[in-house]
Motif scaffolding. Structure first.
Motif, PDB file in Angstrom:
ATOM      1  N   GLN A  39       0.840  -1.183   0.000  1.00 42.46           N
ATOM      2  CA  GLN A  39       0.000   0.000   0.000  1.00 42.46           C
ATOM      3  C   GLN A  39       0.880   1.239   0.000  1.00 42.46           C
ATOM      4  O   GLN A  39       1.659   1.453   0.932  1.00 42.46           O
ATOM      5  CB  GLN A  39      -0.940   0.016   1.199  1.00 42.46           C
ATOM      6  CG  GLN A  39      -1.972   1.130   1.165  1.00 42.46           C
ATOM      7  CD  GLN A  39      -3.060   0.951   2.197  1.00 42.46           C
ATOM      8  OE1 GLN A  39      -2.855   0.291   3.218  1.00 42.46           O
ATOM      9  NE2 GLN A  39      -4.215   1.523   1.953  1.00 42.46           N
ATOM     10  N   ALA A  40       0.751   2.021  -1.039  1.00 39.36           N
ATOM     11  CA  ALA A  40       1.460   3.286  -1.147  1.00 39.36           C
ATOM     12  C   ALA A  40       0.563   4.403  -0.626  1.00 39.36           C
ATOM     13  O   ALA A  40      -0.666   4.267  -0.612  1.00 39.36           O
ATOM     14  CB  ALA A  40       1.864   3.548  -2.597  1.00 39.36           C
ATOM     15  N   PRO A  41       1.143   5.512  -0.198  1.00 33.95           N
ATOM     16  CA  PRO A  41       0.332   6.630   0.296  1.00 33.95           C
ATOM     17  C   PRO A  41      -0.704   7.066  -0.731  1.00 33.95           C
ATOM     18  O   PRO A  41      -0.392   7.280  -1.898  1.00 33.95           O
ATOM     19  CB  PRO A  41       1.357   7.726   0.548  1.00 33.95           C
ATOM     20  CG  PRO A  41       2.628   6.998   0.822  1.00 33.95           C
ATOM     21  CD  PRO A  41       2.588   5.799  -0.080  1.00 33.95           C
ATOM     22  N   GLY A  42      -1.939   7.184  -0.283  1.00 37.35           N
ATOM     23  CA  GLY A  42      -3.010   7.618  -1.153  1.00 37.35           C
ATOM     24  C   GLY A  42      -3.547   6.560  -2.086  1.00 37.35           C
ATOM     25  O   GLY A  42      -4.412   6.862  -2.918  1.00 37.35           O
ATOM     26  N   LYS A  43      -3.056   5.341  -1.974  1.00 34.09           N
ATOM     27  CA  LYS A  43      -3.505   4.269  -2.845  1.00 34.09           C
ATOM     28  C   LYS A  43      -4.097   3.128  -2.036  1.00 34.09           C
ATOM     29  O   LYS A  43      -3.847   2.992  -0.841  1.00 34.09           O
ATOM     30  CB  LYS A  43      -2.349   3.744  -3.700  1.00 34.09           C
ATOM     31  CG  LYS A  43      -1.816   4.727  -4.724  1.00 34.09           C
ATOM     32  CD  LYS A  43      -0.787   4.068  -5.618  1.00 34.09           C
ATOM     33  CE  LYS A  43      -0.297   5.013  -6.696  1.00 34.09           C
ATOM     34  NZ  LYS A  43       0.701   4.350  -7.579  1.00 34.09           N
ATOM     35  N   GLN A  44      -4.868   2.316  -2.712  1.00 30.71           N
ATOM     36  CA  GLN A  44      -5.478   1.162  -2.098  1.00 30.71           C
ATOM     37  C   GLN A  44      -4.463   0.022  -1.995  1.00 30.71           C
ATOM     38  O   GLN A  44      -3.550  -0.089  -2.811  1.00 30.71           O
ATOM     39  CB  GLN A  44      -6.690   0.724  -2.920  1.00 30.71           C
ATOM     40  CG  GLN A  44      -7.704  -0.092  -2.166  1.00 30.71           C
ATOM     41  CD  GLN A  44      -8.987  -0.255  -2.953  1.00 30.71           C
ATOM     42  OE1 GLN A  44      -8.968  -0.454  -4.158  1.00 30.71           O
ATOM     43  NE2 GLN A  44     -10.109  -0.170  -2.268  1.00 30.71           N
ATOM     44  N   ARG A  45      -4.641  -0.798  -0.988  1.00 28.75           N
ATOM     45  CA  ARG A  45      -3.780  -1.956  -0.861  1.00 28.75           C
ATOM     46  C   ARG A  45      -3.990  -2.890  -2.052  1.00 28.75           C
ATOM     47  O   ARG A  45      -5.124  -3.169  -2.445  1.00 28.75           O
ATOM     48  CB  ARG A  45      -4.078  -2.687   0.447  1.00 28.75           C
ATOM     49  CG  ARG A  45      -3.124  -3.830   0.742  1.00 28.75           C
ATOM     50  CD  ARG A  45      -3.397  -4.462   2.105  1.00 28.75           C
ATOM     51  NE  ARG A  45      -3.211  -3.517   3.194  1.00 28.75           N
ATOM     52  CZ  ARG A  45      -3.231  -3.838   4.479  1.00 28.75           C
ATOM     53  NH1 ARG A  45      -3.420  -5.100   4.848  1.00 28.75           N
ATOM     54  NH2 ARG A  45      -3.069  -2.907   5.398  1.00 28.75           N
ATOM     55  N   GLU A  46      -2.893  -3.371  -2.615  1.00 34.11           N
ATOM     56  CA  GLU A  46      -2.960  -4.213  -3.791  1.00 34.11           C
ATOM     57  C   GLU A  46      -2.156  -5.487  -3.597  1.00 34.11           C
ATOM     58  O   GLU A  46      -1.152  -5.512  -2.883  1.00 34.11           O
ATOM     59  CB  GLU A  46      -2.451  -3.458  -5.029  1.00 34.11           C
ATOM     60  CG  GLU A  46      -0.980  -3.066  -4.946  1.00 34.11           C
ATOM     61  CD  GLU A  46      -0.473  -2.385  -6.200  1.00 34.11           C
ATOM     62  OE1 GLU A  46      -1.219  -2.350  -7.203  1.00 34.11           O
ATOM     63  OE2 GLU A  46       0.666  -1.880  -6.181  1.00 34.11           O
ATOM     64  N   LEU A  47      -2.598  -6.522  -4.263  1.00 32.43           N
ATOM     65  CA  LEU A  47      -1.883  -7.784  -4.239  1.00 32.43           C
ATOM     66  C   LEU A  47      -0.606  -7.667  -5.053  1.00 32.43           C
ATOM     67  O   LEU A  47      -0.625  -7.180  -6.183  1.00 32.43           O
ATOM     68  CB  LEU A  47      -2.757  -8.904  -4.795  1.00 32.43           C
ATOM     69  CG  LEU A  47      -2.090 -10.276  -4.941  1.00 32.43           C
ATOM     70  CD1 LEU A  47      -1.791 -10.874  -3.573  1.00 32.43           C
ATOM     71  CD2 LEU A  47      -2.972 -11.221  -5.744  1.00 32.43           C
ATOM     72  N   VAL A  48       0.488  -8.123  -4.484  1.00 34.18           N
ATOM     73  CA  VAL A  48       1.772  -8.136  -5.167  1.00 34.18           C
ATOM     74  C   VAL A  48       2.090  -9.527  -5.685  1.00 34.18           C
ATOM     75  O   VAL A  48       2.448  -9.707  -6.851  1.00 34.18           O
ATOM     76  CB  VAL A  48       2.901  -7.643  -4.244  1.00 34.18           C
ATOM     77  CG1 VAL A  48       4.256  -7.765  -4.928  1.00 34.18           C
ATOM     78  CG2 VAL A  48       2.651  -6.199  -3.816  1.00 34.18           C
TER      79      VAL A  48
END
Length: 121
Positions: A39-48
């Motif tokens: 999860q980056a600032p301002g972004k939604q958590r994403e599967l890596v």
């Protein structure tokens, strides 16, 4: 009863490498699938990346060819080898472990506390 301990985060230069690890400890569970999200600032958590109990792997398009997920079942540990790092990889990385609890006959997901990865010159 289940704890996930992450390590390996830190600062890397573009093109550099880091290896994240996450170990599940405790009792009363069996590990099934394991994975990493970010999860980056301002972004939604994403599967890596994700790896099944049988070793099948899946990766986000953004990291294919650069990241490698692996696991050590004897240690209940999942790893994420990150090569050719880019500034866009900067995020908090969270490990996840799908658990089978025989006492309840249920699958649950445990999450790590997160580890910061920063890619910058």
């Amino acid at each position: 009863q289940v704890q996930l301990v992450e390590s390996g985060g830190g600062l890397a230069q573009p093109g550099g490498s880091l290896r994240l690890s996450c170990r599940a400890s405790g009792s009363g569970f069996r590990v099934n699938g394991m994975g990493w999200h970010r999860q980056a600032p301002g972004k939604q958590r994403e599967l890596v990346a994700r790896i099944t109990s049988g070793g099948t792997t899946n990766y986000a398009d953004a990291v294919k060819g650069r990241f490698t997920i692996s696991r050590d079942n004897a240690k209940n540990t999942v790893y994420l080898q990150m090569d050719s790092l880019k500034p866009d990889d900067t995020a908090v990385y969270y490990c996840s472990v799908d658990l089978w609890k025989p006492t309840t006959l249920r699958f649950t997901t445990a999450w790590g506390q997160g580890t910061q990865v920063t890619v910058s010159s």
